[in-house]
Scaffold this motif. Sequence first.
Motif, PDB file in Angstrom:
ATOM      1  N   LEU A 117      40.485  59.829  36.905  1.00  0.00           N
ATOM      2  CA  LEU A 117      40.433  58.425  36.509  1.00  0.00           C
ATOM      3  C   LEU A 117      39.354  58.224  35.454  1.00  0.00           C
ATOM      4  CD1 LEU A 117      40.494  58.682  39.954  1.00  0.00           C
ATOM      5  CD2 LEU A 117      41.180  56.315  39.629  1.00  0.00           C
ATOM      6  N   TYR A 156      36.808  55.137  34.047  1.00  0.00           N
ATOM      7  CA  TYR A 156      36.239  53.827  34.279  1.00  0.00           C
ATOM      8  C   TYR A 156      35.437  53.420  33.051  1.00  0.00           C
ATOM      9  CZ  TYR A 156      37.262  53.625  39.277  1.00  0.00           C
ATOM     10  OH  TYR A 156      37.898  53.556  40.490  1.00  0.00           O
ATOM     11  N   GLY A 213      29.594  46.182  37.177  1.00  0.00           N
ATOM     12  CA  GLY A 213      30.049  47.402  37.816  1.00  0.00           C
ATOM     13  C   GLY A 213      31.130  48.069  36.985  1.00  0.00           C
ATOM     14  N   TYR A 258      32.348  52.197  49.795  1.00  0.00           N
ATOM     15  CA  TYR A 258      31.597  53.329  49.262  1.00  0.00           C
ATOM     16  C   TYR A 258      30.292  52.805  48.675  1.00  0.00           C
ATOM     17  CZ  TYR A 258      36.402  55.118  49.128  1.00  0.00           C
ATOM     18  OH  TYR A 258      37.693  55.470  49.435  1.00  0.00           O
ATOM     19  N   TYR A 290      27.234  53.907  45.967  1.00  0.00           N
ATOM     20  CA  TYR A 290      26.842  54.813  44.896  1.00  0.00           C
ATOM     21  C   TYR A 290      25.475  54.409  44.373  1.00  0.00           C
ATOM     22  CZ  TYR A 290      31.387  57.091  44.400  1.00  0.00           C
ATOM     23  OH  TYR A 290      32.530  57.831  44.614  1.00  0.00           O
ATOM     24  N   GLN A 300      23.039  54.744  40.935  1.00  0.00           N
ATOM     25  CA  GLN A 300      22.971  55.127  39.534  1.00  0.00           C
ATOM     26  C   GLN A 300      21.530  55.064  39.074  1.00  0.00           C
ATOM     27  OE1 GLN A 300      24.890  52.643  36.568  1.00  0.00           O
ATOM     28  NE2 GLN A 300      25.036  54.338  35.135  1.00  0.00           N
ATOM     29  N   GLN A 347      21.546  59.734  35.423  1.00  0.00           N
ATOM     30  CA  GLN A 347      22.093  60.522  36.527  1.00  0.00           C
ATOM     31  C   GLN A 347      23.532  60.173  36.863  1.00  0.00           C
ATOM     32  OE1 GLN A 347      20.755  63.192  38.159  1.00  0.00           O
ATOM     33  NE2 GLN A 347      19.276  63.040  36.499  1.00  0.00           N
ATOM     34  N   GLY A 348      24.143  59.296  36.110  1.00  0.00           N
ATOM     35  CA  GLY A 348      25.519  58.963  36.442  1.00  0.00           C
ATOM     36  C   GLY A 348      25.603  58.270  37.780  1.00  0.00           C
ATOM     37  N   LEU A 349      26.783  58.321  38.371  1.00  0.00           N
ATOM     38  CA  LEU A 349      27.023  57.659  39.648  1.00  0.00           C
ATOM     39  C   LEU A 349      27.008  58.707  40.756  1.00  0.00           C
ATOM     40  CD1 LEU A 349      29.855  55.338  38.407  1.00  0.00           C
ATOM     41  CD2 LEU A 349      27.733  54.528  39.420  1.00  0.00           C
ATOM     42  N   PHE A 402      27.382  59.647  44.596  1.00  0.00           N
ATOM     43  CA  PHE A 402      27.993  59.169  45.834  1.00  0.00           C
ATOM     44  C   PHE A 402      27.006  59.280  46.985  1.00  0.00           C
ATOM     45  CE2 PHE A 402      30.951  58.317  49.073  1.00  0.00           C
ATOM     46  CZ  PHE A 402      30.918  59.326  50.024  1.00  0.00           C
ATOM     47  N   GLN A 421      30.490  56.854  52.562  1.00  0.00           N
ATOM     48  CA  GLN A 421      31.742  56.106  52.660  1.00  0.00           C
ATOM     49  C   GLN A 421      31.980  55.681  54.106  1.00  0.00           C
ATOM     50  OE1 GLN A 421      35.305  58.441  52.179  1.00  0.00           O
ATOM     51  NE2 GLN A 421      36.660  56.721  52.608  1.00  0.00           N
ATOM     52  N   LEU A 477      20.172  51.447  40.219  1.00  0.00           N
ATOM     53  CA  LEU A 477      21.260  50.509  40.473  1.00  0.00           C
ATOM     54  C   LEU A 477      22.067  51.041  41.648  1.00  0.00           C
ATOM     55  CD1 LEU A 477      22.819  49.525  37.031  1.00  0.00           C
ATOM     56  CD2 LEU A 477      22.229  47.939  38.847  1.00  0.00           C
ATOM     57  N   PHE A 505      25.531  50.593  43.668  1.00  0.00           N
ATOM     58  CA  PHE A 505      26.855  49.976  43.597  1.00  0.00           C
ATOM     59  C   PHE A 505      27.592  50.172  44.910  1.00  0.00           C
ATOM     60  CE2 PHE A 505      27.168  48.572  39.333  1.00  0.00           C
ATOM     61  CZ  PHE A 505      26.462  49.456  38.545  1.00  0.00           C
ATOM     62  N   GLY A 534      41.913  53.953  41.985  1.00  0.00           N
ATOM     63  CA  GLY A 534      40.537  54.249  42.367  1.00  0.00           C
ATOM     64  C   GLY A 534      39.912  53.123  43.160  1.00  0.00           C
ATOM     65  N   TYR A 535      38.686  52.896  42.903  1.00  0.00           N
ATOM     66  CA  TYR A 535      37.920  51.895  43.634  1.00  0.00           C
ATOM     67  C   TYR A 535      37.717  50.640  42.787  1.00  0.00           C
ATOM     68  CZ  TYR A 535      36.162  56.266  45.810  1.00  0.00           C
ATOM     69  OH  TYR A 535      36.025  57.488  46.387  1.00  0.00           O
ATOM     70  N   PHE A 576      34.684  48.139  42.047  1.00  0.00           N
ATOM     71  CA  PHE A 576      33.226  48.111  42.178  1.00  0.00           C
ATOM     72  C   PHE A 576      32.686  46.692  42.146  1.00  0.00           C
ATOM     73  CE2 PHE A 576      31.473  52.401  41.879  1.00  0.00           C
ATOM     74  CZ  PHE A 576      32.594  53.131  41.529  1.00  0.00           C
ATOM     75  N   GLY A 577      31.590  46.501  42.846  1.00  0.00           N
ATOM     76  CA  GLY A 577      30.818  45.283  42.697  1.00  0.00           C
ATOM     77  C   GLY A 577      29.920  45.400  41.469  1.00  0.00           C
ATOM     78  N   SER A 578      29.173  44.350  41.206  1.00  0.00           N
ATOM     79  CA  SER A 578      28.332  44.332  40.004  1.00  0.00           C
ATOM     80  C   SER A 578      26.973  44.974  40.231  1.00  0.00           C
ATOM     81  CB  SER A 578      28.152  42.899  39.501  1.00  0.00           C
ATOM     82  OG  SER A 578      27.597  42.101  40.520  1.00  0.00           O
TER      83      SER A 578
END
Lengths: 111, 115
Positions: A34, A36, A43, B33, B35, B37, B41-43, B45, B48, B88, B90, B103-104, B106-108
């Motif tokens: 996927l 994003y 988000g 889930y 996450y 950030q 470092q990206g997202l 995990f 869950q 951050l 998420f 996929g998922y 996400f919230g803000s």
Amino acid sequence: DQQVKQNSPSLSVQEGRISILNCDYTNSMFDYFLWYKKYPAEGPTFLISISSIKDKNEDGRFTVFLNKSAKHLSLHIVPSQPGDSAVYFCAASLGSYQLTFGKGTKLSVIP
Amino acid sequence: DSGVTQTPKHLITATGQRVTLRCSPRSGDLSVYWYQQSLDQGLQFLIQYYNGEERAKGNILERFSAQQFPDLHSELNLSSLELGDSALYFCASSNPSRARNYGYTFGSGTRLTVV
């Protein structure tokens, strides 16, 4: 060990041209991929996906290509627009719907 | 509005303290889930939950814990906070019929700053 890699932290493209964002993965068992898109202070939002049994999926200006033998996928945006400026994350799924994300590529589309 | 609600949006706290981040999933989604950030470092995990039960764990520190309540909202508890926990956070939600293709959601996010 990073299973999903986006080796380009940033990319700049002129408006109207093609943007190509790349992603490599190491786990051949991933079965869904996927992309994003993320704007600052928001988000990530889903953009497009592709099953591992396909090699291409298209949605409007966005096309994702999958090369399983090379463990590589790419996102093409044609034509690029200033509103496409964002961070793009590649993600891969392994059965349990748990997504593994790359570190992202910041795309800047220059008017 | 994605339908996933995270509160608070911003949080500033001191080292050693404990905070709770809250997430309400999109209506109908049973999975939540978390996450993290961090810079560059990206997202990452963290954990869950599915319908109240822990389903998978990622790189979650022992100082962190989470739970999902009967009404499906989830809380992420961060304790003995360190400067490096600034990030951050998420929350995302999904349901099995959508997760494969979409996929998922996400919230803000909650921006945590530890000083």
